[in-house]
Enzyme design. Sequence first.
Site, PDB file in Angstrom:
ATOM      1  CG  HIS A 125     -12.951  -9.006  22.110  1.00  0.00           C
ATOM      2  ND1 HIS A 125     -13.205 -10.329  22.433  1.00  0.00           N
ATOM      3  CD2 HIS A 125     -13.229  -8.283  23.208  1.00  0.00           C
ATOM      4  CE1 HIS A 125     -13.612 -10.394  23.694  1.00  0.00           C
ATOM      5  NE2 HIS A 125     -13.653  -9.172  24.192  1.00  0.00           N
ATOM      6  CG  ASP A 127      -8.841 -10.140  18.906  1.00  0.00           C
ATOM      7  OD1 ASP A 127      -9.133  -9.600  19.997  1.00  0.00           O
ATOM      8  OD2 ASP A 127      -9.177 -11.308  18.633  1.00  0.00           O
ATOM      9  CG  ASP A 226     -12.554 -15.167  20.163  1.00  0.00           C
ATOM     10  OD1 ASP A 226     -13.046 -15.776  21.125  1.00  0.00           O
ATOM     11  OD2 ASP A 226     -11.733 -14.229  20.296  1.00  0.00           O
ATOM     12  CD  GLU A 271      -8.849 -16.000  23.053  1.00  0.00           C
ATOM     13  OE1 GLU A 271      -9.088 -16.168  24.266  1.00  0.00           O
ATOM     14  OE2 GLU A 271      -7.833 -15.401  22.641  1.00  0.00           O
TER      15      GLU A 271
HETATM   16  N1  LIG Z   1      -8.910 -12.610  21.453  1.00  0.00           N
HETATM   17  C1  LIG Z   1      -9.514 -11.982  22.440  1.00  0.00           C
HETATM   18  N2  LIG Z   1     -10.342 -12.603  23.235  1.00  0.00           N
HETATM   19  N3  LIG Z   1      -9.260 -10.697  22.584  1.00  0.00           N
HETATM   20  C2  LIG Z   1      -9.814  -9.879  23.620  1.00  0.00           C
HETATM   21  C3  LIG Z   1      -9.174  -8.544  23.619  1.00  0.00           C
HETATM   22  C4  LIG Z   1      -9.824  -7.636  24.622  1.00  0.00           C
HETATM   23  C5  LIG Z   1      -9.272  -6.230  24.685  1.00  0.00           C
HETATM   24  N4  LIG Z   1      -9.542  -5.517  23.473  1.00  0.00           N
HETATM   25  C6  LIG Z   1      -7.769  -6.242  24.961  1.00  0.00           C
HETATM   26  O1  LIG Z   1      -6.997  -5.782  24.181  1.00  0.00           O
HETATM   27  O2  LIG Z   1      -7.355  -6.756  25.969  1.00  0.00           O
HETATM   28 MN   LIG Z   2     -10.421 -12.798  19.416  1.00  0.00          MN
HETATM   29 MN   LIG Z   3     -12.799 -12.310  21.455  1.00  0.00          MN
END
Ligand SMILES: NC(=[NH2+])NCCC[C@H](N)C(=O)O
Ligand SMILES: [Mn+2]
Ligand SMILES: [Mn+2]
Length: 310
Positions: A125, A127, A226, A271
Amino acid sequence: MDCKILGAPVQDGAGRMGCEMGPSALRTAGLAGALRELGHRVADLGTILPATVRPLAHGNLALKALPEISAWTAGIAEAAYDVSADAMPIFLGGDHSISAGTVSGLARRAAEAGRPLFVLWLDAHPDFHTLDTTASGNLHGVPLAYASGQPGFGGYFPDLPVAVDPKRICAMGLRSVDPAEREALNQAGVTVHDMRAIDEHGIAPLLRAFLARVAAQDGLLHVSLDVDFLDPSIAPAVGTTVPGGATLREAHLVMEMLSDSGLVSSLDLVELNPFLDERGRTATLMVDLTASLMGRRIMDRPTLSHSGSF
Ligand SMILES: NC(=[NH2+])NCCC[C@H](N)C(=O)O
Ligand SMILES: [Mn+2]
Ligand SMILES: [Mn+2]
């Protein structure tokens, strides 16, 4: 090298609990010992504390734990700034919201040193949500937007002393991007190598081109790893698995190339949710990848000698 390990046991930014155990699992998997075996001096500085939590109300009612994550960001940014003066910091998350703090603190440090900060974001992702665009409200979805100075954080997250130039950010491994993020990444000019690009070109030339840019500008390089960058079949301990991630060898190759480059100045390991792990295999893999980044090799010398052109 002098390495300083700092735990940031944040879990309120993720949609499910468990990431607060991440630092413990990475320590238990032998992170410090693996680095010492490679000849590094390692100090484990323990656990970062959040700043005082103050109440915050925002129009996006989906937002979860905004006061808490804002307080963590302030505490982590301060710690990242302090610790990066004379050592390579390794931040143990915690969910990815910790990188709002690590990257902003490191950007402030880099600016004082007169060096441009580059960021390699290894993740399924980007982020790259703002507080206004996130629909899940999980604040591990916003740190890269915050640290690169996207709008809408003022008054909610700590004031950003120095933003990372989005053109100095490279995101690799993406395979889950929300529409608002796609738009914002394009607008900002972030370099994105999604899984399709990795499949088509191979991960090595994409990374090599980015590293050449960092070297040409005498930059510092922060790597934010991550767990979900990796394919879930090899790294199950994460709350946001997405199929089709980096393989074991792709991930090690990235780390080995980063090591060869000599450019990496700081690292996030984020994570990891040990509650979802299988007998510590994901924690162990994250430690092994860190070891590759810090110089562990299969052979002492590059296996293949070449004249620079393949
Ligand atoms: N650091 C992470 N795993 N981020 C996942 C984000 C997934 C999705 N874009 C959200 O805003 O919820
Ligand atoms: Mn992430
Ligand atoms: Mn992620």
